[in-house]
Design a protein around this motif. Sequence first.
Motif, PDB file in Angstrom:
ATOM      1  N   SER A 166      -1.666   5.721 -10.538  1.00 49.29           N
ATOM      2  CA  SER A 166      -1.654   4.132 -10.823  1.00 49.29           C
ATOM      3  C   SER A 166      -2.495   4.114 -12.050  1.00 49.29           C
ATOM      4  O   SER A 166      -3.281   4.799 -12.567  1.00 49.29           O
ATOM      5  N   TYR A 217      -8.340   0.306 -14.686  1.00 48.97           N
ATOM      6  CA  TYR A 217      -8.760  -0.986 -15.578  1.00 48.97           C
ATOM      7  C   TYR A 217     -10.138  -0.547 -16.237  1.00 48.97           C
ATOM      8  O   TYR A 217     -11.113   0.127 -15.538  1.00 48.97           O
ATOM      9  N   GLU A 225     -12.183  -3.732 -11.580  1.00 48.12           N
ATOM     10  CA  GLU A 225     -11.411  -4.020 -10.371  1.00 48.12           C
ATOM     11  C   GLU A 225     -10.263  -4.128 -10.853  1.00 48.12           C
ATOM     12  O   GLU A 225      -9.574  -4.832 -11.647  1.00 48.12           O
ATOM     13  N   VAL A 226      -9.148  -3.698  -9.905  1.00 49.24           N
ATOM     14  CA  VAL A 226      -7.736  -3.799  -9.856  1.00 49.24           C
ATOM     15  C   VAL A 226      -7.510  -5.350  -9.667  1.00 49.24           C
ATOM     16  O   VAL A 226      -8.163  -6.079  -8.783  1.00 49.24           O
ATOM     17  N   ASP A 270      -4.231  -9.712  -7.057  1.00 53.15           N
ATOM     18  CA  ASP A 270      -2.769 -10.178  -6.842  1.00 53.15           C
ATOM     19  C   ASP A 270      -1.802  -8.856  -6.995  1.00 53.15           C
ATOM     20  O   ASP A 270      -0.657  -8.921  -6.962  1.00 53.15           O
ATOM     21  N   ALA A 271      -2.407  -7.731  -7.106  1.00 53.05           N
ATOM     22  CA  ALA A 271      -1.670  -6.460  -7.669  1.00 53.05           C
ATOM     23  C   ALA A 271      -1.014  -5.996  -6.467  1.00 53.05           C
ATOM     24  O   ALA A 271      -1.622  -5.874  -5.260  1.00 53.05           O
ATOM     25  N   ARG A 276       0.119  -3.463  -3.685  1.00 53.06           N
ATOM     26  CA  ARG A 276      -0.542  -2.151  -3.402  1.00 53.06           C
ATOM     27  C   ARG A 276       0.442  -1.414  -2.253  1.00 53.06           C
ATOM     28  O   ARG A 276       0.750  -2.111  -1.504  1.00 53.06           O
ATOM     29  N   SER A 277       0.016  -0.081  -2.243  1.00 55.40           N
ATOM     30  CA  SER A 277       0.623   0.804  -1.140  1.00 55.40           C
ATOM     31  C   SER A 277      -0.213   0.594   0.171  1.00 55.40           C
ATOM     32  O   SER A 277      -1.273   0.062   0.364  1.00 55.40           O
ATOM     33  N   TRP A 312      -3.367   2.174  -2.888  1.00 60.09           N
ATOM     34  CA  TRP A 312      -3.313   2.184  -4.139  1.00 60.09           C
ATOM     35  C   TRP A 312      -2.484   1.051  -4.870  1.00 60.09           C
ATOM     36  O   TRP A 312      -1.534   0.807  -4.273  1.00 60.09           O
ATOM     37  N   GLN A 313      -2.732   0.551  -6.187  1.00 61.45           N
ATOM     38  CA  GLN A 313      -1.990  -0.291  -6.934  1.00 61.45           C
ATOM     39  C   GLN A 313      -0.478   0.565  -7.271  1.00 61.45           C
ATOM     40  O   GLN A 313      -0.443   1.651  -7.252  1.00 61.45           O
ATOM     41  N   ASP A 325       2.547   0.127  -9.668  1.00 60.91           N
ATOM     42  CA  ASP A 325       2.785  -0.384 -10.812  1.00 60.91           C
ATOM     43  C   ASP A 325       3.962   0.792 -11.568  1.00 60.91           C
ATOM     44  O   ASP A 325       3.320   1.459 -12.401  1.00 60.91           O
TER      45      ASP A 325
END
Length: 95
Positions: free
Chosen positions: A17, A20, A35-36, A39-40, A42-43, A47-48, A50
């Motif tokens: 992933s 940042y 921080e991620v 609103d990303a 996630r699993s 985890w994000q 993307d």
Amino acid sequence: MERICRPIDWLGVNHYSPIYAKAEGASPLGFAWAEVPADAPRSPIGWQVDPEAFRDTLLDAHDRYGLPIYVTENGAGAAEKLDAAGGVNDVERID
């Protein structure tokens, strides 16, 4: 360095992933982890998700180094569970 300083034939990439970073003047390297975005997507394990970041990483590596690229590790953190037949119906990863 003389002994190990040789051209490389290919590039191996591990990707799970994006990460940042933010400017941080007090840090010796001038940055700190950020921080991620809230609103990303996630699993199930946080985890994000993307896939575009994975694509961008591969394209950037290709543009920068012009070498064959082997994906040596990648994935999406999930909480897989076996179904009654002993298989995994992994809809999130397929999507």
